[in-house]
Design a protein around this motif. Structure first.
Motif: not given
Length: 459
Positions: A257-269
């Motif tokens: 929701a805050a627009g932080l970068p996520l990877g293919a799994s949905g985890g934060l990078t």
């Protein structure tokens, strides 16, 4: 209070490790630390939950590494029962709500650590939220499951045959229930190749655990307001209790929701220092634990692996960096061990399908050996599978299924993978030997020798 404020969202392994490490390096007059945790517990071993349920661990307190009061005495403002509901990166605030009173507030930050963990996968199927259907991700989940168990309960169905599934199957067996494991994969333990998973399947059946594979769950039957059976495309499995062992997904709704970068799994990078989205208004934001992706040192790809070992290391790295030191987390090789009753399972590196997906050409070698000298009392068999790159012989992965000290032998392979050793180099390792602990040729060495032979024949 302090010149800077660190806000940590999530009070378990990664979050409390980060807070504790930062506190060791910076005093209260220099850094205020606030930890937001929606649950009632912090700093506990989630990995011990199956053994708490089975009765091997005597009570929830045994799993708590440090109490809330101990953290508070060290200058960490730990707020239990408080949920983070939103992030404002421009104002650098976290919106929070006290779950008991409903009172909303905001807390500002200079540094923010996202350690929101993971949540059990719960498919949107009929009946999945019914009483009697239990996930087992948190200590509160464990207490609810234990409270649900009653003397009249006779049948448990575990949905999913991965690490959580087989450990919870053992826990239910230990509680005296008849257990069925329903899994959609070809074999249980899909983190292994199917030929090795078949060994787990056979052993579980020998423990009177009914293992149903290649079967899709379509819903939960509910009778008198509680779960009464697991429904599949192939039939109905009666249950007094249903345990979900379908794995977990990163809990990154706040970050998304805050627009932080996520990877293919949905985890934060993150970068090597566990920083999130450096630049673009995200300075001073860190993440670790089950909500992040990590670099796989063998394949070179990023993966989501939810393990307490990684989470504690992430927190240590984050806290050191916030405290003014320099630390990095280079990545993982994917090592994990588990057990179901007396069967031990270990794996590290790539499976065959992982190696193929990463573009490797490879050979495999599988050997039967024993955990002790064959003549020593109590020697029992184990199977070791080794995967090596064609031509170069670089080790790509190892899987072990057996008894009598089988699982922890995977650590030798993990070290070899980390240092990019070839199977030929592994054959010369000076491993410990005495008849009560190993044959003259340790099973790892036997597998490496066979794999090296395959590599040589393939050239």
């Amino acid at each position: 209070m302090g010149n800077e404020r660190l806000v940590v969202i999530g009070g378990d392994a990664a979050g409390m490790s980060a807070a504790s490490q930062a506190r060791r390096r910076r005093g209260e007059d220099d850094l205020e630390i606030v930890v937001i945790e929606r649950g009632r517990f912090a700093s506990y071993s989630a990995c011990g939950i199956p053994y708490l349920v089975s009765g091997d661990v005597d009570g929830p307190d045994a799993l708590i590494a440090r109490t809330p009061d101990e953290h508070r005495r060290r200058g960490i403002d730990l707020r239990l029962g408080v949920e983070a509901e939103g992030l404002d990166l421009d104002r650098r605030t976290v919106e929070i709500r006290d779950l008991a009173t409903g009172r909303a507030d905001r807390v500002g930050f200079d540094h923010l650590v996202l350690a929101t963990g993971a949540v059990p996968i719960r498919p949107p199927l009929p009946g999945m939220d019914a009483p009697g259907v239990h996930g087992v991700q948190t200590l509160e989940d464990a207490r609810e499951l234990i409270d649900w168990l009653a003397p009249e309960h006779r049948r448990a169905v575990v949905v999913g045959g991965g690490y959580i599934g087989i450990e919870m199957a053992e826990a239910m067996v230990r509680k005296g229930l008849a257990v069925t494991v329903v899994d959609r994969s070809v074999q249980p333990m899909s983190t292994l190749d199917p030929d090795m998973g078949a060994l787990v399947h056979e052993a579980m059946e020998g423990m009177d655990i009914d293992v149903v594979t290649e079967t899709e769950v379509v819903g939960i039957e509910v009778t008198d307001g509680r779960a009464s059976a697991v429904l599949t495309a192939d039939g109905r499995f009666p249950a007094d209790i249903v345990v979900l062992g379908l794995g977990v997904r990163p809990a990154t709704e706040l970050a998304r929701a805050a627009g932080l970068p996520l990877g293919a799994s949905g985890g934060l990078t993150t970068d090597l220092r566990m920083r999130v989205g450096v630049g673009g208004g995200a300075e001073g934001i860190w993440a670790g634990g089950d909500c992040v992706e990590v670099l796989d040192l063998v394949s070179g790809r990023r993966r989501h692996i939810a393990l307490g070992t990684h989470a504690n290391k992430h927190g240590r790295v984050i806290g050191a960096n916030i405290g003014g030191d320099y630390a990095t987390f280079p990545g993982v090789v994917g090592t994990a061990v588990s057990k179901v009753c007396d069967l031990e399972i270990g794996r590290t590196g790539l499976r065959e399908k992982d190696a193929a997906a990463a573009g490797f050409e490879f050979v495999t070698a599988t050997v039967e050996s024993t955990g002790r000298a064959g003549y020593y009392p109590g020697a029992r068999s184990m199977r070791v599978k080794m995967i090596a790159e064609r031509i170069t012989g670089r080790l790509l992965g190892v899987q072990i299924v057996g008894r009598d000290g089988a699982a922890k032998r995977i650590d030798t392979a993990a070290v070899a993978l980390t240092h990019r050793m070839t199977v030929e180099e592994i054959t010369s390792l000076d491993l410990g030997y005495a008849p009560p602990f190993s044959p003259v040729w340790d099973p790892i060495l036997v597998a490496a020798r066979k794999a090296a032979q395959r590599v040589a024949e393939d050239r």
